[in-house]
Design a protein around this motif. Structure first.
Motif, PDB file in Angstrom:
ATOM      1  N   THR A 132       0.836  -1.208   0.000  1.00 17.14           N
ATOM      2  CA  THR A 132       0.000   0.000   0.000  1.00 17.14           C
ATOM      3  C   THR A 132       0.871   1.258   0.000  1.00 17.14           C
ATOM      4  N   ILE A 133       1.923   1.258   0.807  1.00 16.20           N
ATOM      5  CA  ILE A 133       2.829   2.410   0.861  1.00 16.20           C
ATOM      6  C   ILE A 133       3.577   2.553  -0.459  1.00 16.20           C
ATOM      7  N   ILE A 134       4.046   1.444  -1.009  1.00 12.65           N
ATOM      8  CA  ILE A 134       4.794   1.477  -2.266  1.00 12.65           C
ATOM      9  C   ILE A 134       3.931   2.038  -3.395  1.00 12.65           C
ATOM     10  N   ALA A 135       2.695   1.585  -3.474  1.00 16.18           N
ATOM     11  CA  ALA A 135       1.798   2.065  -4.534  1.00 16.18           C
ATOM     12  C   ALA A 135       1.543   3.567  -4.390  1.00 16.18           C
ATOM     13  N   ALA A 136       1.439   4.030  -3.155  1.00 13.49           N
ATOM     14  CA  ALA A 136       1.178   5.450  -2.926  1.00 13.49           C
ATOM     15  C   ALA A 136       2.391   6.316  -3.210  1.00 13.49           C
ATOM     16  N   ALA A 137       3.584   5.711  -3.251  1.00 14.85           N
ATOM     17  CA  ALA A 137       4.821   6.453  -3.507  1.00 14.85           C
ATOM     18  C   ALA A 137       5.168   6.508  -4.992  1.00 14.85           C
ATOM     19  N   GLN A 138       4.291   5.953  -5.825  1.00 19.40           N
ATOM     20  CA  GLN A 138       4.520   5.965  -7.271  1.00 19.40           C
ATOM     21  C   GLN A 138       3.730   7.096  -7.921  1.00 19.40           C
ATOM     22  N   GLN A 139       4.388   7.820  -8.834  1.00 17.23           N
ATOM     23  CA  GLN A 139       3.672   8.858  -9.566  1.00 17.23           C
ATOM     24  C   GLN A 139       2.597   8.232 -10.457  1.00 17.23           C
ATOM     25  N   LYS A 140       1.606   9.019 -10.805  1.00  8.41           N
ATOM     26  CA  LYS A 140       0.509   8.508 -11.619  1.00  8.41           C
ATOM     27  C   LYS A 140       0.983   7.990 -12.967  1.00  8.41           C
ATOM     28  N   ASP A 141       2.053   8.597 -13.502  1.00  9.67           N
ATOM     29  CA  ASP A 141       2.533   8.150 -14.810  1.00  9.67           C
ATOM     30  C   ASP A 141       3.429   6.922 -14.730  1.00  9.67           C
ATOM     31  N   GLY A 142       3.683   6.439 -13.508  1.00 10.95           N
ATOM     32  CA  GLY A 142       4.486   5.230 -13.337  1.00 10.95           C
ATOM     33  C   GLY A 142       5.887   5.473 -12.837  1.00 10.95           C
ATOM     34  N   TYR A 143       6.359   6.723 -12.837  1.00 11.77           N
ATOM     35  CA  TYR A 143       7.713   7.011 -12.381  1.00 11.77           C
ATOM     36  C   TYR A 143       7.842   6.684 -10.898  1.00 11.77           C
ATOM     37  N   PHE A 144       8.999   6.094 -10.532  1.00 11.20           N
ATOM     38  CA  PHE A 144       9.177   5.640  -9.151  1.00 11.20           C
ATOM     39  C   PHE A 144      10.623   5.878  -8.736  1.00 11.20           C
ATOM     40  N   TYR A 145      10.835   6.961  -8.003  1.00  8.26           N
ATOM     41  CA  TYR A 145      12.181   7.272  -7.507  1.00  8.26           C
ATOM     42  C   TYR A 145      12.067   8.412  -6.510  1.00  8.26           C
ATOM     43  N   PRO A 146      11.984   8.109  -5.212  1.00  9.86           N
ATOM     44  CA  PRO A 146      11.724   9.142  -4.203  1.00  9.86           C
ATOM     45  C   PRO A 146      12.608  10.389  -4.288  1.00  9.86           C
ATOM     46  N   PRO A 147      13.923  10.285  -4.499  1.00 11.27           N
ATOM     47  CA  PRO A 147      14.734  11.515  -4.506  1.00 11.27           C
ATOM     48  C   PRO A 147      14.315  12.524  -5.571  1.00 11.27           C
ATOM     49  N   HIS A 148      13.915  12.045  -6.760  1.00  9.54           N
ATOM     50  CA  HIS A 148      13.499  12.981  -7.801  1.00  9.54           C
ATOM     51  C   HIS A 148      12.030  13.383  -7.675  1.00  9.54           C
ATOM     52  N   ILE A 149      11.198  12.482  -7.192  1.00 11.60           N
ATOM     53  CA  ILE A 149       9.779  12.830  -7.011  1.00 11.60           C
ATOM     54  C   ILE A 149       9.652  13.977  -6.020  1.00 11.60           C
ATOM     55  N   THR A 150      10.459  13.933  -4.946  1.00 12.42           N
ATOM     56  CA  THR A 150      10.324  14.912  -3.864  1.00 12.42           C
ATOM     57  C   THR A 150      11.363  16.032  -3.906  1.00 12.42           C
ATOM     58  N   GLY A 151      12.421  15.847  -4.693  1.00  9.83           N
ATOM     59  CA  GLY A 151      13.486  16.844  -4.737  1.00  9.83           C
ATOM     60  C   GLY A 151      14.559  16.644  -3.691  1.00  9.83           C
ATOM     61  N   SER A 152      14.518  15.539  -2.955  1.00  8.52           N
ATOM     62  CA  SER A 152      15.521  15.322  -1.909  1.00  8.52           C
ATOM     63  C   SER A 152      16.900  15.043  -2.491  1.00  8.52           C
ATOM     64  N   TYR A 153      16.959  14.768  -3.792  1.00 12.66           N
ATOM     65  CA  TYR A 153      18.251  14.517  -4.432  1.00 12.66           C
ATOM     66  C   TYR A 153      19.181  15.727  -4.321  1.00 12.66           C
ATOM     67  N   LYS A 154      18.646  16.913  -4.138  1.00 11.47           N
ATOM     68  CA  LYS A 154      19.444  18.141  -4.158  1.00 11.47           C
ATOM     69  C   LYS A 154      20.465  18.198  -3.027  1.00 11.47           C
ATOM     70  N   SER A 155      20.219  17.424  -1.969  1.00  9.51           N
ATOM     71  CA  SER A 155      21.143  17.448  -0.835  1.00  9.51           C
ATOM     72  C   SER A 155      22.223  16.387  -0.935  1.00  9.51           C
ATOM     73  N   ALA A 156      22.216  15.601  -2.012  1.00  5.24           N
ATOM     74  CA  ALA A 156      23.176  14.508  -2.157  1.00  5.24           C
ATOM     75  C   ALA A 156      24.430  14.994  -2.862  1.00  5.24           C
ATOM     76  N   THR A 157      25.529  14.337  -2.565  1.00 10.08           N
ATOM     77  CA  THR A 157      26.790  14.609  -3.260  1.00 10.08           C
ATOM     78  C   THR A 157      27.423  13.291  -3.650  1.00 10.08           C
ATOM     79  N   LEU A 158      27.749  13.152  -4.916  1.00 10.65           N
ATOM     80  CA  LEU A 158      28.432  11.958  -5.400  1.00 10.65           C
ATOM     81  C   LEU A 158      28.941  12.272  -6.794  1.00 10.65           C
ATOM     82  N   TRP A 159      29.310  11.239  -7.549  1.00 13.11           N
ATOM     83  CA  TRP A 159      29.862  11.469  -8.873  1.00 13.11           C
ATOM     84  C   TRP A 159      28.859  12.216  -9.748  1.00 13.11           C
ATOM     85  N   GLY A 160      29.153  13.418 -10.124  1.00 14.52           N
ATOM     86  CA  GLY A 160      28.379  14.131 -11.136  1.00 14.52           C
ATOM     87  C   GLY A 160      26.911  14.303 -10.810  1.00 14.52           C
TER      88      GLY A 160
END
Length: 835
Positions: free
Chosen positions: A131-159
């Motif tokens: 139930t939680i997993i289904a609710a965390a998926q965008q309507k178009d099918g995209y599934f990736y929490p850091p980009h869905i929410t913008g939390s990726y902006k605080s990460a640092t790694l290669w490029g």
């Protein structure tokens, strides 16, 4: 669709669907399909043994619950993503690129347990997660929490923060497709276990979205142009094949093949390390690859997917590459334990024959991948040599990845330890424990396979199953204490009298002249003990081995009995001379098990033994309550021991299976033993005669505090040509080194040569000395000569003298205060004593 499935059941790796489809299509004989080799589903094999049954129990009672508990952070990230999509205010998920994949692997493993036996509580837990997993998926099918929410902006790694500034813009390292690949595998397993489509619908929605974005073009992604790039971490390729098998939707199989076809074609990174073309096998198109390179886990997932796609699409053009890669691995790049990926920096394959022991990486996941790949190659080629590799990797490297209790884990699996290696309760990158959660329940699905007319007995252990043949079902009962006992008994019960079929028994390579297939390892003796087969009390003489199997083709009746005897003497193995780390050394095996010595059963430092002569029939017996019950030990191997003073002593070595080490606390461990004294002395550090012992508050893994008194003179403070001691990665933490003396010793001066790599290890802020006149922990300040100070100079010894006449001590302690942002390091210590 059904014709395609009937022709391509060859590589059904998720065994429950294999069994289902096998029953549906086994009687279809058109186009040669009667010769297809199909594994018996793991949930159709009942284990009655002690070895694997105990691991399944631990899996259900300990490992999977532990894994669910320790992936709660991933659940929290998904719940926060679901809240974000629903408009609820609150904290964003973490910026982890891959934590959700670990949760998906645990769900997959739990689903396999449900296929073995339904459990309402466990099923509800997965339903709640779905139930939680289904609710965390965008309507178009995209599934990736850091980009869905913008939390990726605080990460640092290669490029691009390791994820890119937009979805699918940094596929080389984002793990977007890797994560959902594990979601697909979990969804398939749970659907097969329960018939519920809650996770399967999420997976299919995601897969159709990925197809549109990567191969057709979606206006919301990549400016509407198809991304057309293979992921940096392979996984989705083999997951899509599973999704195809369970749904019958050919789109998913086509997607998997498309991802393979574009690898090394539409995108090739240009850099070093993780950005090198070889790191993610992007250096060539897959059909042109002929050697195992790069990150070992990624490589194994790729080769497994190539095997799947080739079989399910009847595409034989992938086979030459697979055969060359397999040979390259077994001839040049695999440890005797079945471990892959010896090089730490890239978690992968180094140069050919580069197989270090103490520094070996051998990620547990890579060994899991080795099992996956070789099982597929077996089903493709019907050759037992692939299962010889799978068995060695499974019984040695894979099982070493988890302790006997099921709650501590190895990420890295070295072949030698100086007593500084211990399992961890969990990891920040938890791919290894979660891979164990999903592999171990499936092991029984590797034990039997069949064509319409032949039964393949592949792995041996006490078990029962039903084999569906075209002539009728065959009920089979196996009794064995394998892998520790040579006797395997089979009871054959066909449903019809005089039923004709072949029973094929695997004869492992370790019964002959080498422990494992390939060119790397050979037994030192040519005296292989003959194996034998008996049918109803009569020995079978016509027992030629063909592709690793002996075939007994006859008319069978209810109650027929087969006995296979695979003698298990203790054997000694030598490595190819090009493996520098194993030159003039031997390893000891028995049956399919690699043995090691551990300090707890021997003198404390087992790296100080050599074995000058080989003996036949050493003692083999089970451990008692003070050791490890139900573990077979090899005892009293005649050896020599060189003590800390460099003196040689007669000794006996006691050995245990490599998979069982580190279950009684931290200890030294060794697999490859020198054959002679000079080989051991080349690497051995002996203490000066006055010193009894040295111990440090902390020592970096792979280093040895004894190195500071080995007498090597440094060229400068960044001299990497000699051994050293460092406290890395403990930055800014006070450290100490204690030197104990044989007897009360008069000290005249003390000097230390600091190691400084201009980075994580630097000369310290300060240091000083203390001493003790007895064995107590009462320490006094070192009586420094009036004009001396504790200098901190690079590229030279920092020397202090005792004040006035020499004074006598039993112990001396070097206290070090590192800089806040670095650890301490020492190349050499010199103690001048009055003789």
């Amino acid at each position: 669709m059904y014709k395609l499935l009937s022709l391509n059941l060859l590589l059904l790796f998720n065994f429950s669907i294999a069994n289902c489809l096998a029953q549906s299509f086994q009687l279809k004989k058109s186009n040669g399909s009667s010769d297809l080799l199909i594994p018996i589903a793991f949930n159709k094999v009942k284990l009655t043994d002690k070895f694997w049954s105990e691991r399944i129990r631990i899996q259900k009672e300990v490992l999977v619950p532990v894994a669910f508990d320790r992936t709660k952070n991933a659940v929290e990230d998904l719940q926060r993503t679901a809240n974000y999509l629903s408009g609820k205010e609150g904290p964003l998920p973490s910026n982890s690129r891959f934590s959700s994949s670990d949760l998906f692997k645990v769900i997959e493993g739990a689903a396999y347990l449900l296929q073995i036996g339904r459990d309402a509580k466990l099923e509800k837990e997965i339903d709640d997660l779905a139930t939680i997993i289904a609710a965390a998926q965008q309507k178009d099918g995209y599934f990736y929490p850091p980009h869905i929410t913008g939390s990726y902006k605080s990460a640092t790694l290669w490029g691009e923060s390791g994820m890119g500034d937009k979805p699918y813009s940094w596929e080389v390292h984002s793990h977007e497709l890797y994560n959902i690949g594990h979601l697909y595998e979990a969804a398939v397993a749970y659907y097969q276990a329960t018939g519920k489509r809650n996770l399967l619908e999420v997976a299919e929605k995601s897969a159709k979205h990925v197809n549109k974005v990567f191969f057709e073009g979606d206006p919301k992604y990549n400016n509407g142009k198809p991304v057309n790039q293979a992921p940096g971490h392979e996984e989705i390729e083999l997951a899509l094949v599973k999704l195809y098998r369970v749904t019958g939707n050919k789109l998913y199989l086509d997607m998997s093949k498309n991802f393979l076809n574009i690898r090394g074609v539409t995108y090739m990174p240009n850099g070093k390390g993780p950005m090198s073309p070889e790191y993610a096998q992007q250096h060539k198109p897959v059909r042109e690859q002929d050697k195992a390179v790069g990150h070992a886990v990624r490589a194994m997932y790729l080769y497994s997917a190539m095997s799947d796609v080739g079989a399910f699409t009847d595409d034989s053009s992938l086979n030459p590459a697979l055969n060359k890669i397999w040979k390259n691995i077994t001839d040049t790049r695999m440890h005797i334990t079945g471990g892959l990926g010896a090089v730490q920096g890239i978690e992968g394959f180094g140069d050919e024959f580069l197989l270090p022991n103490k520094e070996a990486y051998n990620e547990t996941c890579a060994a899991v991948g080795n099992v996956f790949f070789n099982h597929r190659m077996f089903l493709l080629n019907k050759d037992g040599k692939y299962m010889d590799i799978a068995e060695v990797a499974l019984l040695n490297n894979v099982l070493a990845g988890v302790n006997l209790e099921g709650n501590k884990f190895f990420y890295v699996n070295p072949l030698q330890s100086e007593g500084m290696v211990d399992r961890s309760h969990w990891f920040g990158t938890a791919c290894c424990p979660t891979n164990l959660a999903r592999l171990i329940p499936q092991v029984s699905g590797m034990m039997y396979a069949n064509t319409q007319t032949d039964i393949y007995c592949v792995f041996y252990t006490s078990s029962t199953t039903v084999i569906p043949l075209s002539s009728g079902n065959v009920y089979l009962k196996q009794t064995s204490n394998y892998p520790f006992d040579e006797l395997i008994k089979l009871e054959i019960n066909p449903t019809k009298p005089n039923q004709t079929f072949a029973v094929k028994l695997r004869i492992p390579s370790w019964t002959g002249f080498q422990f494992v297939p390939g060119g790397l390892y050979k037994f030192t003796d040519n005296d292989a003990k003959p194996w034998s087969i008996w049918v109803n009390g009569k020995q079978i003489k016509d027992d030629k081995v063909n592709k690793g199997f002996v075939s007994i083709n006859r008319k069978w009746n209810k109650g027929d009995k087969v006995e296979l005897r695979l003698p298990m003497p203790v054997r000694y193995t030598k490595a190819d001379e090009r493996v520098e780390a194993d030159r003039n050394r031997i390893a000891i095996t028995r049956g399919p098990i690699v043995y090691c010595a551990e300090g707890v059963d021997n003198n404390a430092d087992v790296t100080r033994y050599y074995i000058p002569a080989q003996v036949e029939n050493p003692i083999v017996s089970k451990g008692d309550a003070s050791e490890l019950p139900n573990i077979e030990f090899v005892r009293k191997i005649p050896a020599k021991y060189i003590d800390l003073k460099g003196e040689v002593h007669n000794a006996n070595l006691n050995l245990l299976p490599y998979y069982a080490w580190n279950n009684r606390g931290v200890s030294t461990m060794n697999i490859w033993f020198p054959e002679n004294e000079p080989t051991l002395r080349e690497e051995l550090i002996s203490l000066p005669k006055e010193i009894n012992n040295i111990k440090a508050s902390y020592t970096n893994t792979g280093e040895n505090v004894f190195a500071i008194v080995n007498g090597k003179f440094p060229k400068h403070s960044f001299d990497n040509s000699i051994a050293r001691w460092t406290s890395y990665p403990q930055k800014g933490k006070a450290q100490s080194i204690e030197l104990s003396f044989e007897k009360s010793t008069a000290i005249k001066s003390f000097a230390v040569y600091w190691y400084d790599d201009k980075g994580g290890v630097q000369v310290p802020q300060s240091w000083n000395l203390e001493y003790s006149i007895d064995e107590s922990t009462t320490w006094k300040p070192y009586p420094l000569y009036s004009t001396d100070t504790y200098t901190i100079l690079k590229d030279q010894f920092n020397l202090v003298h005792s004040n006035g006449d020499s004074f006598s001590v039993k112990k001396i302690k070097l206290n070090i205060l590192p800089k806040n942002d670095s650890a301490a390091g020492i190349l050499q210590v010199q103690v001048d004593v009055k003789r």
